[in-house]
Enzyme design. Structure first.
Site, PDB file in Angstrom:
ATOM      1  CE  LYS A 170      -7.549   0.279   0.259  1.00  0.00           C
ATOM      2  NZ  LYS A 170      -8.422  -0.242   1.319  1.00  0.00           N
ATOM      3  CG  HIS A 202      -3.864  -1.072  -2.206  1.00  0.00           C
ATOM      4  ND1 HIS A 202      -4.385   0.196  -2.055  1.00  0.00           N
ATOM      5  CD2 HIS A 202      -3.531  -1.494  -0.953  1.00  0.00           C
ATOM      6  CE1 HIS A 202      -4.352   0.535  -0.778  1.00  0.00           C
ATOM      7  NE2 HIS A 202      -3.836  -0.464  -0.092  1.00  0.00           N
ATOM      8  CB  SER A 238      -0.945   0.014   1.205  1.00  0.00           C
ATOM      9  OG  SER A 238      -0.212  -0.079   2.418  1.00  0.00           O
TER      10      SER A 238
END
Length: 406
Positions: A246, A215, A187
């Site tokens: 996300k 991610h 991250s």
């Protein structure tokens, strides 16, 4: 006294440029966002600090689906999943997520959680029982670190990306259950774990792999199915955690794994059992998000994002070299510009904000001491002009930051 102790701690943080302060967004998560105090006129800013990688957080179709879900199911779920809070929307979402991951995990089922933090705590505490050993990557996310701390298993750490060191730890282990625990896309650095090599180790040493793809899900892979699709991996030994707040643009997370593992989590994972289920409307909206991610629009957004990443890296490479800073080795939407000094990273962030651009300064303990950075994140909703504006602003701000740091 407690208050005196806290005041001293706050003063120490301030002296080390480690104080954190919240900002209030007055508008939707988007590249152009208005930020300011509750009772003040907000300031419009061009932002490069969200994890909304595909630009879906303010997508009209997903917002419509969220409202539709609220009209259909109400505002809240009312109870935990195992009492009365498990709705049709939750069940449909889990079925669709299991279908997405089935090409990569045989007999996959999916389990939806309110947050990625809860999903990671659930997996590691439910599977990391006495006699087990967790082999944890050094740069894992805080939620994986905390899950390992709460587990009853033995915990061993291996250096970032060091497959040989992990091999030696696995070879020496006497654990009855071995779990390799890693982020997929790290991250704060944006690089991707060597998952193919880790999977080979898992096969050799009869271990399982817990992969936190927070991610990667939505942003990686031809169909947005994440790092497993991106790398072409398939194995029963994979325990996959994907985040839905996300690139998916909404909220929550899920675990996809062999059906026996999911059944075990339903019955033993405390972060799942003892919390109220997320609103069904959120799950309903995520079904629309998955349609977009997996369709032509999702492919187009990922292609545009790849172009922006290339543009930014090309521009930052020269700027970083001239300033004596480091551009992280990342091909993902997370692009770290490593400044090193805490105060200098804050000064660079402040200089950019003075030009109407918001990029967060990341400092210890989130990253190791001496590696404070700007964590620049790109979204498919950014334009090439947005990226060019950021590069120009960094070029103008750099001389002043260097002078102040000298």
């Amino acid at each position: 006294m407690l208050l005196d102790h806290l005041k001293r701690a706050a003063a120490e943080r301030e002296a080390q440029s480690l104080t954190r302060r919240r900002r209030i967004a007055h508008t939707a998560c988007a590249p152009h966002q208005s930020v300011g105090a509750v009772d003040a006129t907000p300031t419009p800013l061009l932002t490069f600090c969200s994890n909304d990688y595909l630009g879906l957080a303010d997508h009209a179709s997903i917002a419509h689906a969220l409202a539709e879900g609220a009209h259909r199911y109400g505002a809240g779920s009312g109870a935990s999943h195992l009492v009365s809070g498990h709705s049709l929307a939750h069940a449909q979402l889990e079925q669709e997520l299991a279908r997405w991951l089935a090409p990569h995990i045989p007999q996959a089922q999916a389990l939806y959680f309110c947050t990625g933090y809860m999903a990671n705590l659930a997996v590691l505490t439910a599977l990391g029982t006495a006699g087990a050993t967790l082999f944890c990557e050094a740069l894992n996310h805080a939620s994986l670190i905390d899950g390992a701390r709460l587990a009853r298993a033995d915990v061993q750490r291996y250096p970032h990306g060091d497959v040989q060191a992990l091999d030696a730890l696995l070879q020496a282990s006497q654990g009855t259950l071995k779990l390799i625990v890693t982020d997929s896309v790290f991250s704060m650095d944006g690089d991707i774990a060597p998952l193919a090599a880790l999977l080979a180790l898992a096969e050799r040493h009869d271990a399982w792999i817990v992969v936190d793809d927070a991610h990667g899900f939505g942003a990686l892979g031809a169909h947005g199915r994440g790092v497993l699709e991106h790398l072409g991996l398939r194995a029963e030994r994979l325990i996959y955690i994907g985040t839905l707040g996300k690139a998916a643009g909404v909220a929550g997370a899920f675990v996809a794994a062999h059906e026996s593992i999911v059944e075990h989590l339903v019955n033993t994972a405390r972060p799942y059992i003892y919390t109220t289920a997320a609103p069904p409307a959120v799950a309903h909206a995520l079904l629309t998000s998955l349609e977009i991610i997996g369709g032509e629009e999702g492919r187009s957004r990922r292609a545009h994002l790849a172009d922006l990443i290339a543009q930014l890296r090309t521009g930052l490479a020269g700027l970083a070299a001239q300033a004596g800073w480091t551009l992280g080795a990342s091909d993902t939407a997370i692009q770290p510009l490593i400044v090193g000094d805490n105060a200098a990273s804050l000064a660079l962030s402040a200089a950019l904000e003075a030009e109407g651009i918001r990029v967060g300064a990341i400092r210890p303990p989130t990253v190791p001491a001496g590696t404070a950075r700007l964590r620049i994140t790109l979204s498919a909703s950014h334009t090439a002009a947005d990226v060019a504006r950021l590069l120009d602003a960094i070029a103008r701000a750099t001389p002043q930051v260097l002078r102040e740091a000298a």
